[in-house]
Write a protein that holds these residues in place. Structure first.
Motif, mmCIF file in Angstrom:
data_model
loop_
_atom_site.group_PDB
_atom_site.id
_atom_site.type_symbol
_atom_site.label_atom_id
_atom_site.label_comp_id
_atom_site.label_asym_id
_atom_site.label_seq_id
_atom_site.Cartn_x
_atom_site.Cartn_y
_atom_site.Cartn_z
ATOM 1 N N MET A 1 -9.722 6.496 6.537
ATOM 2 C CA MET A 1 -8.837 5.527 5.895
ATOM 3 C C MET A 1 -8.023 6.214 4.803
ATOM 4 N N THR A 2 -6.737 5.932 4.774
ATOM 5 C CA THR A 2 -5.873 6.461 3.725
ATOM 6 C C THR A 2 -5.438 5.320 2.813
ATOM 7 N N GLU A 3 -5.108 5.672 1.587
ATOM 8 C CA GLU A 3 -4.730 4.661 0.603
ATOM 9 C C GLU A 3 -3.353 4.975 0.033
ATOM 10 N N LYS A 4 -2.540 3.934 -0.074
ATOM 11 C CA LYS A 4 -1.235 4.050 -0.706
ATOM 12 C C LYS A 4 -1.237 3.130 -1.915
ATOM 13 N N ILE A 5 -0.972 3.674 -3.098
ATOM 14 C CA ILE A 5 -1.071 2.898 -4.337
ATOM 15 C C ILE A 5 0.316 2.496 -4.824
ATOM 16 N N LEU A 6 0.444 1.213 -5.155
ATOM 17 C CA LEU A 6 1.694 0.663 -5.685
ATOM 18 C C LEU A 6 1.390 0.020 -7.037
ATOM 19 N N ASP A 7 1.904 0.609 -8.106
ATOM 20 C CA ASP A 7 1.637 0.114 -9.456
ATOM 21 C C ASP A 7 2.755 -0.835 -9.886
ATOM 22 N N CYS A 8 2.434 -2.127 -9.950
ATOM 23 C CA CYS A 8 3.424 -3.139 -10.320
ATOM 24 C C CYS A 8 3.151 -3.725 -11.704
ATOM 25 N N ARG A 9 2.358 -3.037 -12.499
ATOM 26 C CA ARG A 9 2.085 -3.525 -13.846
ATOM 27 C C ARG A 9 3.360 -3.516 -14.680
ATOM 28 N N GLY A 10 3.552 -4.601 -15.431
ATOM 29 C CA GLY A 10 4.722 -4.700 -16.291
ATOM 30 C C GLY A 10 5.962 -5.236 -15.608
ATOM 31 N N LEU A 11 5.888 -5.475 -14.297
ATOM 32 C CA LEU A 11 7.047 -5.988 -13.570
ATOM 33 C C LEU A 11 7.034 -7.514 -13.578
ATOM 34 N N SER A 12 8.189 -8.108 -13.841
ATOM 35 C CA SER A 12 8.286 -9.565 -13.807
ATOM 36 C C SER A 12 8.618 -10.014 -12.393
ATOM 37 N N CYS A 13 8.233 -11.246 -12.079
ATOM 38 C CA CYS A 13 8.485 -11.745 -10.735
ATOM 39 C C CYS A 13 9.991 -11.923 -10.520
ATOM 40 N N PRO A 14 10.503 -11.692 -9.292
ATOM 41 C CA PRO A 14 9.721 -11.501 -8.062
ATOM 42 C C PRO A 14 9.497 -10.035 -7.682
ATOM 43 N N LYS A 15 9.657 -9.109 -8.646
ATOM 44 C CA LYS A 15 9.609 -7.682 -8.309
ATOM 45 C C LYS A 15 8.308 -7.235 -7.640
ATOM 46 N N PRO A 16 7.115 -7.694 -8.092
ATOM 47 C CA PRO A 16 5.899 -7.251 -7.390
ATOM 48 C C PRO A 16 5.899 -7.622 -5.908
ATOM 49 N N VAL A 17 6.430 -8.800 -5.588
ATOM 50 C CA VAL A 17 6.503 -9.220 -4.183
ATOM 51 C C VAL A 17 7.484 -8.340 -3.414
ATOM 52 N N LEU A 18 8.644 -8.084 -4.003
ATOM 53 C CA LEU A 18 9.656 -7.270 -3.325
ATOM 54 C C LEU A 18 9.181 -5.832 -3.143
ATOM 55 N N GLU A 19 8.503 -5.290 -4.163
ATOM 56 C CA GLU A 19 7.978 -3.924 -4.059
ATOM 57 C C GLU A 19 6.895 -3.851 -2.980
ATOM 58 N N THR A 20 6.067 -4.884 -2.904
ATOM 59 C CA THR A 20 5.021 -4.925 -1.881
ATOM 60 C C THR A 20 5.635 -4.984 -0.490
ATOM 61 N N LYS A 21 6.665 -5.788 -0.344
ATOM 62 C CA LYS A 21 7.355 -5.896 0.948
ATOM 63 C C LYS A 21 7.899 -4.539 1.382
ATOM 64 N N ASP A 22 8.557 -3.836 0.460
ATOM 65 C CA ASP A 22 9.127 -2.526 0.793
ATOM 66 C C ASP A 22 8.035 -1.530 1.178
ATOM 67 N N ALA A 23 6.908 -1.574 0.457
ATOM 68 C CA ALA A 23 5.811 -0.647 0.749
ATOM 69 C C ALA A 23 5.195 -0.934 2.114
ATOM 70 N N LEU A 24 5.034 -2.215 2.444
ATOM 71 C CA LEU A 24 4.459 -2.576 3.742
ATOM 72 C C LEU A 24 5.367 -2.156 4.890
ATOM 73 N N ASP A 25 6.673 -2.144 4.642
ATOM 74 C CA ASP A 25 7.621 -1.744 5.687
ATOM 75 C C ASP A 25 7.436 -0.285 6.104
ATOM 76 N N THR A 26 6.786 0.514 5.253
ATOM 77 C CA THR A 26 6.589 1.937 5.570
ATOM 78 C C THR A 26 5.270 2.192 6.299
ATOM 79 N N ILE A 27 4.480 1.132 6.494
ATOM 80 C CA ILE A 27 3.164 1.270 7.139
ATOM 81 C C ILE A 27 3.209 0.646 8.532
ATOM 82 N N GLU A 28 2.693 1.348 9.502
ATOM 83 C CA GLU A 28 2.675 0.846 10.871
ATOM 84 C C GLU A 28 1.612 -0.245 11.029
ATOM 85 N N PRO A 29 1.916 -1.314 11.790
ATOM 86 C CA PRO A 29 0.911 -2.349 12.054
ATOM 87 C C PRO A 29 -0.324 -1.748 12.725
#
Length: 205
Positions: A1-29
């Motif tokens: 198992m590999t881990e990809k870390i996304l640090d969204c501390r200090g970000l106001s909404c909706p940035k954590p959601v948008l950053e998560t969406k972009d990160a998931l787009d780089t991972i294969e189902p």
């Protein structure tokens, strides 16, 4: 198992959601990669969790201290290809509307009168058909959705009848009300704007 870390501390909404969406787009189902999203408030935790689950992901949450959370997100085979920001049905109907509360009183002047009027407005609105599709609470309007609200019973009745109540997470956090929510769901500006774009009429009492 590999881990990809996304640090969204200090970000106001909706940035954590948008950053998560972009990160998931780089991972294969179906990949064994786990996306770890770090957030520092309840609103971001709830929003990211709902978004990931809505896309067919598995989500586990670990609380680290009082105001930090790690969300472990696994992109399964059933991941939805439709982008989160695109709705399958964005065409408004003539009957659709949204009511937006930016204050916990109605009008300006005497505060007690304003509370009486907001109570009367909400209970009268329950009798108007059709009911609104959405009720949005932001700024001091979030006080209407907390446990001590004078219109809590009315808003719960709206929710029981299928009206979606969106409560600004940033506003709850600003006023220190994150743990006092009594009705509706913690939302973000992205989700609120998406909801308002679907209706034909917005009422700002």
């Amino acid at each position: 198992m590999t881990e990809k870390i996304l640090d969204c501390r200090g970000l106001s909404c909706p940035k954590p959601v948008l950053e998560t969406k972009d990160a998931l787009d780089t991972i294969e189902p179906g990949s064994d990669t786990v996306l770890t999203v770090i957030v520092d408030n309840e609103a971001a935790k709830g929003n990211v969790k709902r978004f990931a689950e809505s896309q067919g992901c598995e989500v586990e949450i670990k609380e680290e201290g009082e105001r930090q959370f790690r969300l472990f997100i696994k992109k399964g085979e059933k991941f939805k290809k439709t982008p989160f920001e695109i709705s399958c049905d964005t065409s408004p109907t003539l009957a659709s509307s949204a009511v937006v509360f930016s204050s916990d009183v109605l009008g300006h002047g005497d505060e007690d009168l304003g509370k009486t009027l907001i109570d009367a407005f909400c209970h009268t609105l329950l009798e108007i058909k059709p009911l609104p599709s959405f009720i949005v609470c932001y700024n001091r309007g979030v006080y209407l959705a907390v446990q001590s609200s004078i219109v809590l019973d009315a808003l719960r009745e709206f929710e029981r009848k299928g009206v979606e109540i969106l409560v600004c997470g940033t506003c709850l956090r600003h006023y220190g009300l994150e743990k006092d929510l009594g009705v509706g769901k913690v939302s973000n500006m992205f989700e609120i704007l998406e909801a308002l774009s679907k209706v034909s009429k917005v009422i700002n009492p």
